[in-house]
Design an enzyme around this catalytic site. Structure first.
Site, mmCIF file in Angstrom:
data_model
loop_
_atom_site.group_PDB
_atom_site.id
_atom_site.type_symbol
_atom_site.label_atom_id
_atom_site.label_comp_id
_atom_site.label_asym_id
_atom_site.label_seq_id
_atom_site.Cartn_x
_atom_site.Cartn_y
_atom_site.Cartn_z
ATOM 1 N N LYS A 121 40.076 56.535 37.197
ATOM 2 C CA LYS A 121 39.857 55.423 36.248
ATOM 3 C C LYS A 121 38.698 55.710 35.307
ATOM 4 C CE LYS A 121 42.628 51.980 38.441
ATOM 5 N NZ LYS A 121 42.801 50.771 39.204
ATOM 6 N N ARG A 175 44.518 54.345 46.998
ATOM 7 C CA ARG A 175 45.661 54.654 46.123
ATOM 8 C C ARG A 175 45.200 55.739 45.163
ATOM 9 N NH1 ARG A 175 47.242 53.323 41.025
ATOM 10 N NH2 ARG A 175 49.465 52.975 40.657
#
Ligand code: PMM
Length: 290
Positions: A216, A256
């Site tokens: 991210k 994840r």
């Protein structure tokens, strides 16, 4: 699926986006054969679940319709189910979730925590499957405008607690729920770091917690070059693995990630070294913040 929610070791979800425009792997697995091959590879690398998604949630993404989303994910879910690969379906739509469950997915991963589609709770309750409730404040086209908090951890915790209550009221069993702080969803970098540092306050909601930091942008910002250019998406694997390990050591149920093998290797080291826990830097007794 009881074992999945009470695993002997942290759960690893491998990301499989069958979208043309996801921020990290958009376009790479839009073709069915490539998507299935990648899902099988991630499973062989040690992923417990392959998280199949057909709608990009990158900041600013514009929504697609349900038929397009279903047409992207269902052939992949069917093929991976035939290959014996366990899956979650990453969707906010009840119709897509129901079709994916019927096609062989075992878990619903709903980045809206049940807010985007009022029918989702009913689908999950009827299926009796695990439901990942992520913290969410709005769709991707406007979520960065919603990143305003006085106390990000307290507010995310309260908003997740409300989603848990709504799920229970709708008839979903408490032992089917997983929560997720939603890193990057209506969150700026400083919010993501606060949620990472104060993860134990979310853990005492009493549900397994999924941590999904993989590649991210806040990791790209952390690793920016001297000119301030963020580290490119494909070069954030080590930072992802480090932050995933911190989360697991603090008590996260699972992570994840895109880079499954690195994560599985890091978790093996953590397990072999006696699963050291990170002790939160606080004097508050457990549960006192409820
Ligand atoms: N992030 C993305 C997609 N799905 N699901 C959960 N539960 N938590 C997340 O943080 C999350 C998600 C966006 O990232 P991607 O484009 O790499 O899939």
């Amino acid at each position: 699926m009881t074992d999945l929610l009470r695993p002997a070791r942290p759960v690893v979800m491998g990301v499989l986006n069958v979208t043309p425009d996801s921020f990290s792997d958009g376009g790479r697995y839009a073709d069915l054969d490539a998507a299935v091959a990648h899902g099988v590879r991630l499973h062989r690398d040690g992923a417990d679940l392959i998280d199949v998604g057909g709608e990009s949630t990158r900041p600013g993404a514009v929504r697609i319709d349900a038929a397009t989303e279903a047409a992207r994910v269902l052939p992949v879910v069917r093929a991976l189910a035939a290959a014996g690969v366990p899956m979650s379906i990453d969707t906010t739509r009840a119709t897509v979730a129901a079709a994916a469950l019927a096609a062989g997915a075992a878990v619903v991963n709903d980045v809206s925590g049940g807010l985007a589609d009022p029918q989702m709770a009913e689908v999950v309750a009827e299926a009796g499957c695990p439901w990942i409730l992520m913290h969410w404040r709005g769709h991707s086209d406007r979520m960065q405008d919603l990143a305003h908090y006085c106390d990000v951890v307290g507010e995310v915790r309260a908003e997740l607690a409300a989603r848990i209550d709504a799920a229970l009221t709708a008839g979903v069993a408490a032992d089917r729920l997983v929560v997720d702080p939603g890193l990057g969803f209506a969150k700026r970098a400083e919010h993501n770091w606060q949620l990472t540092i104060r993860l134990p306050e979310l853990l005492d909601l009493g549900c397994p917690l999924l941590f999904a930091a993989s590649r991210k942008s806040y990791l790209g910002q952390l690793l920016a070059d001297p000119a301030g250019q963020p580290r490119p998406v494909g070069q954030r694997a080590a930072a992802t693995t480090a932050t995933s390990l911190l989360a697991v050591a603090a008590g996260a149920w699972g992570v994840r990630v895109h880079d499954v093998r690195d994560t599985v290797d890091a978790l093996a080291v953590w397990q072999a070294s006696g699963r050291p826990r990170i002790v939160p830097d606080t004097d508050d007794p457990p549960g006192s913040r409820r």
